[in-house]
Structures are given as structure tokens and as C-alpha cells.
Design an enzyme around this catalytic site. Structure first.
Site, short mmCIF file in Angstrom:
data_model
loop_
_atom_site.label_atom_id
_atom_site.label_comp_id
_atom_site.label_asym_id
_atom_site.label_seq_id
_atom_site.Cartn_x
_atom_site.Cartn_y
_atom_site.Cartn_z
N HIS A 1 88.86 27.20 109.23
CA HIS A 1 87.88 26.44 110.00
C HIS A 1 88.27 26.28 111.46
CE1 HIS A 1 86.28 24.79 105.94
NE2 HIS A 1 85.71 25.92 106.27
N HIS B 1 79.35 33.54 101.96
CA HIS B 1 79.79 32.70 100.83
C HIS B 1 79.88 31.27 101.36
CE1 HIS B 1 81.02 36.73 99.68
NE2 HIS B 1 81.23 36.32 98.44
N SER C 1 82.21 25.34 106.21
CA SER C 1 81.89 26.21 107.36
C SER C 1 80.43 26.08 107.81
CB SER C 1 82.26 27.66 107.04
OG SER C 1 81.75 28.06 105.77
N GLU D 1 74.60 31.72 99.05
CA GLU D 1 75.43 31.05 98.04
C GLU D 1 74.87 31.44 96.67
OE1 GLU D 1 78.36 29.25 97.84
OE2 GLU D 1 77.88 29.33 95.72
N GLY E 1 75.91 37.33 98.68
CA GLY E 1 76.07 37.50 100.13
C GLY E 1 76.49 38.91 100.52
N ASP F 1 83.81 34.90 103.10
CA ASP F 1 84.79 33.94 102.57
C ASP F 1 84.66 33.79 101.05
OD1 ASP F 1 86.62 31.85 102.40
OD2 ASP F 1 85.15 30.33 103.00
#
Ligand code: SAM
Length: 281
Positions: free
Chosen positions: A19, A42, A100, A118, A145, A165
Site C-alpha cells: 500500500h 483482485h 487498495s 473481485e 480479474g 494482487d
């Protein structure tokens, strides 16, 4: 069936590294007036409660963001990160942690757009709820994704940060991430792509950094933070890495200062260390 729930890990050392870097890169994109897109393949749930539920059970945040929370001597990359988490906790107690999508939402400007994917049926509902007032600036897709991003590239403003991610619980995530990057570069070569990956003892993780670096000889940055020696039983996360294609030129400089501090603050034993490598264009 997906079992990974990011709430267990919210705010841990891996989130700190990821982050802090994502915030730096979005701030950099915002230096020019021209709009950009933030794409999260993600996304997770967007925001996590730290004092109840999954996060409170594991309390991983205590050895992550918790160790930075009270410090007033952090280098800029880490100070900006802590400031963003504090913005979600205005009364000063550490109760919520921004994922995020939420961090990006705070940093984005009116002209910028966000696209989130997601796959988990519960996480997507929470994510939708968290962004219920966002309007069309934030589009949320329930789906894969890795596949979904193809239709979004290149994004109309030709400026974007893509965060990839996955949880890597499914070991196919390693190969799918490499394919996703290669495919992304074909469609949108000038985009900034950031990949988070775990440092664990499984073979796929050990060779992943080299595979990422092999995608292109130049124009990348690789940073990793190891917080402890690899566990003898071979189980669990002992660090993580971020690999960035087309990084902002300021990122290496900022990480050079931040990574040694992270080793100092988040290190658990004498195995704690960092790596920073980059190849300019
Ligand atoms: N990016 C988030 C953040 O930094 O706050 C954390 C994401 S978490 C590590 C990974 C998420 O990806 C989980 O919520 C999981 O349900 C979701 N997921 C797993 N496989 C997926 C796929 N193929 N496409 C989209 N989401 C997926």
C-alpha cells in the site's frame, strides 16, 4: 471455491509494503492534470474492521501498520502511507484499515476513474456496499480479474496504474500473473503494472521474482521485504515483494530510504532484510 479472506491479513507487513508503494505511484500519476485509471484485478473488500471479526482474530496488523502508527520520524513514503490510514481513523484509534481500492479512491481526482474486479461472492458484496455512493467513477465487476482486464486495456486516457494482487493460494496464480502482464504489455505497453507476491517456501514463490524480471530487460523495479527467517516447518509468509513495470522515476529513490526503516520497524529476527533492484529504460 475461494477460501482466502483478506481481512485476516489486513494491515500486516505485506499490506504495508504494497500500500505504501501504491500510494506513491498514484500520487505521482496525479502530478499531471491529465486523467488516469486505477485498475485493481483482485480488489478484496475495500475496507476492513480491525477491532472485530477476522482481522481482530489474527491481529496481524499489530506487527504491520501497528508498528508505524505512533512514529513521527518516518521517511516520506511511509509517512504518507500512515497519513492515509489515519485519515480513515479520524479519532486516532486504529479501528479501520483501507484496502487498495479505498486508498486509491481517496487519492484519485474528479477526472480519474477506477475499475475493480473481485471474484469472491461475499467480498464483492462488501466491496459494492463500501462503494455504494461512488457513482460511475468507480466500476465494480464481479468476476475474474485476470480475464476481465483484457477488455479494459488500453484505458481511454492512456495513463493507468494496474495492481495485480492475487492471494496465490491457488498456485496457478503465479503463471496467470505472468500471462496477464505479458498480455497487458501487448495491449498497453506504457501502463504502470504493479504485482504483489508472497515470500513463502513453495517453489513457485522462490523463482517468481526472476520470472517477473525476465518479462522485459528494462523498465522495471523490484522491491522485497523479508521480516523473518523462513519458518522451519515451511509454513507461512516470511515476507513479500512488489514488482513494478514502468515505475515512476521517483519510486526507487523513495524506497531506498523507506525499506531499511521497514526492516528496522517490522523485522522479527535476524533474517529481516530488504532487496531493491531496478533497471531504467
Ligand atoms: N488488493 C486488495 C488490497 O490490497 O486491499 C487485497 C486483495 S486480496 C490479496 C486478493 C483478493 O482477490 C481476494 O479478495 C480474493 O477473493 C480475490 N480473488 C481471487 N481470485 C480472483 C480472481 N481470479 N479475480 C478476481 N479476484 C480474485
Amino acid at each position: 471455491m475461494l477460501s482466502y479472506r483478506h481481512a485476516f491479513h489486513a494491515g500486516n507487513h505485506a499490506d504495508v509494503l504494497k500500500h505504501a508503494i501504491v500510494i506513491q505511484m498514484l500520487q505521482h500519476l496525479g502530478l499531471k492534470d491529465k486523467s488516469y485509471w486505477y485498475i485493481d484485478t483482485h480488489a478484496g473488500a475495500g475496507v476492513y474492521a480491525l477491532t472485530e471479526g477476522f482481522a481482530a482474530k489474527t491481529a496481524e496488523f499489530e506487527t504491520g501498520i501497528g508498528r508505524l502508527w505512533e512514529r513521527d520520524d518516518l521517511p516520506p513514503l511511509l509517512a504518507d502511507y500512515v497519513a492515509e490510514v489515519k485519515a480513515l481513523n479520524p479519532d486516532g484509534a486504529m479501528r479501520f484499515y483501507p484496502g487498495s481500492p479505498y486508498l486509491a479512491w481517496r487519492i484519485m481526482r474528479e477526472q480519474d476513474r477506477m475499475r475493480l474486479f473481485e471474484l469472491h461472492s461475499t467480498e464483492i458484496e462488501v466491496l459494492r456496499h463500501n462503494f455504494r455512493d461512488a457513482g460511475r467513477r468507480a466500476m465494480i465487476y464481479a468476476g475474474d480479474g485476470f480475464d476481465g482486464i483484457k477488455a479494459l486495456l488500453p484505458p481511454p486516457p492512456r495513463r493507468a496504474l494496474v495492481l495485480i494482487d492475487p492471494s496465490y493460494e491457488d498456485k496457478r496464480d503465479y503463471a496467470r500473473t505472468l500471462d496477464c502482464l505479458a498480455e497487458g504489455l501487448k495491449r498497453f505497453a506504457t501502463g504502470t503494472y504493479a504485482v504483489w507476491y508472497p515470500l513463502v517456501t513453495r517453489m513457485e514463490s522462490q523463482r517468481f521474482a526472476d520470472q517477473l524480471k525476465a518479462i522485459r530487460p528494462t523498465g522495471w523495479l523490484h522491491a522485497s521485504l523479508t521480516v523473518k527467517k523462513p519458518p522451519e516447518d515451511g509454513l507461512g509468509l516470511f515476507g513479500s515483494g512488489m514488482f513494478v513495470l514502468n515505475p515512476p522515476y521517483t519510486l526507487a529513490r523513495d524506497l531506498k530510504e523507506a525499506l531499511p526503516r521497514l526492516v528496522e520497524l517490522l523485522g522479527e529476527d535476524s533474517g529481516a532484510s530488504f532487496k531493491l533492484e531496478h533497471r531504467g529504460d
